[in-house]
Scaffold this active site. Structure first.
Site, PDB file in Angstrom:
ATOM      1  CD1 TRP A  22      -2.531   1.422   2.523  1.00 40.03           C
ATOM      2  CD2 TRP A  22      -2.766   1.666   0.314  1.00 40.03           C
ATOM      3  NE1 TRP A  22      -3.533   2.355   2.293  1.00 40.03           N
ATOM      4  CE2 TRP A  22      -3.688   2.520   0.943  1.00 40.03           C
ATOM      5  CE3 TRP A  22      -2.726   1.656  -1.085  1.00 40.03           C
ATOM      6  CZ2 TRP A  22      -4.568   3.356   0.248  1.00 40.03           C
ATOM      7  CZ3 TRP A  22      -3.596   2.491  -1.779  1.00 40.03           C
ATOM      8  CH2 TRP A  22      -4.499   3.318  -1.119  1.00 40.03           C
TER       9      TRP A  22
ATOM     10  CE  LYS B 148     -11.829  -2.553   4.147  1.00 36.08           C
ATOM     11  NZ  LYS B 148     -10.763  -3.101   3.351  1.00 36.08           N
TER      12      LYS B 148
ATOM     13  CB  SER C 283      -9.747  -8.715   0.066  1.00 36.93           C
ATOM     14  OG  SER C 283      -9.980  -8.771   1.454  1.00 36.93           O
ATOM     15  NE  ARG C 284      -3.048  -7.776   3.615  1.00 37.00           N
ATOM     16  CZ  ARG C 284      -2.423  -6.728   3.107  1.00 37.00           C
ATOM     17  NH1 ARG C 284      -1.542  -6.911   2.148  1.00 37.00           N
ATOM     18  NH2 ARG C 284      -2.655  -5.513   3.539  1.00 37.00           N
TER      19      ARG C 284
END
Length: 306
Positions: free
Chosen positions: A15, A166, A229-230
């Site tokens: 990121w 989320k 997504s991890r």
């Protein structure tokens, strides 16, 4: 470029690296620091117009305490791009930054931003939020491009909680897909997941509308529907019979949803906020229920109006 800024990015993971590339592409001078850097933190932040933190949740306090004693210019803007909650205090990353630097502008950057897609130069949008509008606008200018659209917002807490909460729902969505329960079940789960996110957010003081934007619903859709997504991977692989220990041993990076679930359950008990999905994800991660039992529990809850 006359309006070139010096941006220091803390965190050399996927990121932080993706954000560094975006700022560099806009002609800004970018320095990246990670725990493995040979340079000291004090050196890389010298003269920085903007310090962006993309470290994992567990590294936030260590970095802020190191920086407090460093020579940070009073004009420097702090940007936090970490999604999580502090296990000790249940604070969000921006609250930790603001506490350490009470006179500085703090901006939250969050949205449906899977790092791998941004590295592949696929189009994406994000939100930058701050109580200081001019600071959010400056961050918007630094990162905006024709492939990365940046919106400003005045509800930093809502934007930050959207990105954090989320991750818990993404674990549940991964379970749903891993058990091959179909589109109807997943749609119901994600919709009720959003309701749960709003319930927590509003209770903590965020604006309800924020959760229907990019940093809430947008990020929820991206994370609940992508094998990149991890957190989704954790749920999916648990549903396929793997143990949490085994999953985490092979996972690239941190699945922040695991820690977030524990902090949320602890805080919701104190504040008596009903969180049925989070509760089942917690029980699943603790090994108290199987993935199938957890989803069955949600389907068998008492009848009520929507």
């Amino acid at each position: 470029m006359t309006n070139q800024k010096l941006v220091t990015i803390l965190g050399g993971g996927a990121w932080g690296t993706a954000l560094a590339v975006l700022a560099k592409a806009n002609g800004h001078e970018v320095r990246v620091w990670s725990r493995r850097s040979s340079e000291t933190l004090a050196t890389v932040i010298q003269g920085a117009d903007m310090i962006l933190s993309a470290v994992s949740m567990k590294g936030v306090r260590a970095v802020t305490s190191q920086l407090v004693s460093s020579p940070v210019s009073p004009e420097t803007i702090f940007v936090t791009a970490t999604k999580g909650l502090d296990p000790q205090t249940t604070c969000t990353p921006s609250q930790i930054w603001q506490e350490a630097f009470p006179t500085h502008a703090v901006v939250v950057l969050s949205g449906p931003n899977l790092s791998k897609e941004i590295q592949q130069e696929l189009p994406a949008a994000t939100v930058v939020a701050s109580s200081v509008a001019s600071a959010a606008e400056l961050v918007q200018v630094v990162f905006s491009s024709d492939r990365f659209r940046v919106y400003t917002n005045s509800d930093p807490l809502g934007v930050e909680l959207g990105g954090t909460l989320k991750n818990v729902m993404a674990i549940a969505a991964g379970v749903c897909d891993g058990l091959q329960l179909g589109t109807n079940a997943k749609a119901a789960l994600v919709t009720r997941g959003l309701t749960e996110m709003v319930r927590i957010g509003v209770h903590w003081g965020a604006n309800m509308e924020t959760f229907y934007g990019l940093s809430g619903l947008g990020d929820l859709l991206a994370t609940c529907n992508s094998p990149l997504s991890r957190n989704y991977q954790v749920g999916y692989q648990l549903a396929c019979g793997k143990t949490l220990t085994d999953i985490l041993a092979h996972l690239e990076g941190t699945a922040e949803g695991i820690n977030t679930t524990q902090v949320l359950v602890q805080r919701s008990k104190q504040q008596k906020i009903p969180l049925p999905i989070t509760e089942q994800v917690y029980r699943l991660l603790q090994g108290e229920v199987t993935p199938r039992q957890a989803l069955l529990e949600l389907m068998l809850r008492g009848m009520k109006p929507e």
